[in-house]
Design a protein around this motif. Structure first.
Motif, PDB file in Angstrom:
ATOM      1  N   UNK A 163       0.846  -1.194   0.000  1.00 14.07           N
ATOM      2  CA  UNK A 163       0.000   0.000   0.000  1.00 14.07           C
ATOM      3  C   UNK A 163       0.879   1.241   0.000  1.00 14.07           C
ATOM      4  N   UNK A 164       0.559   2.198  -0.851  1.00 17.71           N
ATOM      5  CA  UNK A 164       1.277   3.472  -0.927  1.00 17.71           C
ATOM      6  C   UNK A 164       0.267   4.594  -0.726  1.00 17.71           C
ATOM      7  N   UNK A 165       0.483   5.430   0.274  1.00 20.94           N
ATOM      8  CA  UNK A 165      -0.393   6.564   0.557  1.00 20.94           C
ATOM      9  C   UNK A 165       0.388   7.827   0.231  1.00 20.94           C
ATOM     10  N   UNK A 166      -0.176   8.682  -0.628  1.00 22.25           N
ATOM     11  CA  UNK A 166       0.498   9.896  -1.072  1.00 22.25           C
ATOM     12  C   UNK A 166      -0.430  11.090  -0.872  1.00 22.25           C
ATOM     13  N   UNK A 167       0.114  12.178  -0.341  1.00 19.77           N
ATOM     14  CA  UNK A 167      -0.635  13.431  -0.233  1.00 19.77           C
ATOM     15  C   UNK A 167       0.141  14.487  -0.990  1.00 19.77           C
ATOM     16  N   UNK A 168      -0.555  15.153  -1.915  1.00 17.57           N
ATOM     17  CA  UNK A 168       0.081  16.196  -2.702  1.00 17.57           C
ATOM     18  C   UNK A 168      -0.970  17.155  -3.235  1.00 17.57           C
ATOM     19  N   UNK A 169      -0.722  18.436  -3.061  1.00 20.10           N
ATOM     20  CA  UNK A 169      -1.572  19.493  -3.598  1.00 20.10           C
ATOM     21  C   UNK A 169      -3.051  19.306  -3.252  1.00 20.10           C
ATOM     22  N   UNK A 170      -3.319  18.973  -1.992  1.00 19.69           N
ATOM     23  CA  UNK A 170      -4.696  18.862  -1.532  1.00 19.69           C
ATOM     24  C   UNK A 170      -5.412  17.578  -1.904  1.00 19.69           C
ATOM     25  N   UNK A 171      -4.682  16.586  -2.398  1.00 19.05           N
ATOM     26  CA  UNK A 171      -5.275  15.295  -2.778  1.00 19.05           C
ATOM     27  C   UNK A 171      -4.623  14.179  -1.969  1.00 19.05           C
ATOM     28  N   UNK A 172      -5.453  13.253  -1.497  1.00 20.17           N
ATOM     29  CA  UNK A 172      -4.985  12.050  -0.815  1.00 20.17           C
ATOM     30  C   UNK A 172      -5.193  10.893  -1.777  1.00 20.17           C
ATOM     31  N   UNK A 173      -4.105  10.192  -2.115  1.00 17.94           N
ATOM     32  CA  UNK A 173      -4.177   9.087  -3.073  1.00 17.94           C
ATOM     33  C   UNK A 173      -3.684   7.805  -2.423  1.00 17.94           C
ATOM     34  N   UNK A 174      -4.451   6.741  -2.631  1.00 20.53           N
ATOM     35  CA  UNK A 174      -4.081   5.406  -2.158  1.00 20.53           C
ATOM     36  C   UNK A 174      -3.787   4.565  -3.390  1.00 20.53           C
TER      37      UNK A 174
END
Length: 140
Positions: free
Chosen positions: A62-73
């Motif tokens: 699992x990779x959780x990324x937060x960038x520019x107001x977006x949370x992506x799984x």
């Protein structure tokens, strides 16, 4: 007395057959489809919480990324290399993104995966900004 029945002819008789043979990869995802990540999100105290069902996916995948107001799984369920008689389990990659609420602190993020449930919480430390009133001038 004889009754007359009128039969309506469907102008495109091949369309129902076309839908029956429509490839499965173009249909809407079902509840068991890996690409359909089901989530719930809510605010708890001073944190935004998003939970996602990821059964059968190990935390290492699992990779959780937060960038520019977006949370992506991003996650991947890998297939075991064994001979199977039948398999109804979906394998492959998945991705799901949500927009973070205003005031989310991208530096205050926690993630935990327990029993196939991923929980990501983001601090709402910045606080809500007051509305700004802009003076409207009349052009001359």
């Amino acid at each position: 007395m004889a009754t007359l029945t009128r039969r309506q002819r469907f102008p495109f008789p091949e369309i129902p057959e076309w839908f029956e043979s429509f490839p499965a990869r173009f249909t809407m995802p079902t509840m068991g489809d890996l690409s359909a990540v089901r989530i719930e999100d809510y605010t708890e105290g001073d944190r935004y919480v998003m939970r996602a069902e990821l059964s059968g996916v190990s935390p290492e995948d699992i990779d959780v990324v937060i960038s520019e107001g977006m949370l992506t799984i991003r996650a991947e369920r890998t297939e075991r290399d064994v001979e199977k008689n039948r398999s109804e389990i979906r394998y492959g990659s998945l991705s799901r993104s949500v927009t973070l609420p205003p005031g989310a602190n991208e530096d205050d993020v926690r993630a935990d995966c327990t029993n196939g449930m991923l929980t990501v919480s983001v601090g709402l430390g910045r606080g809500k900004e007051e509305a700004k009133h802009i003076e409207v001038k009349h052009g001359t």
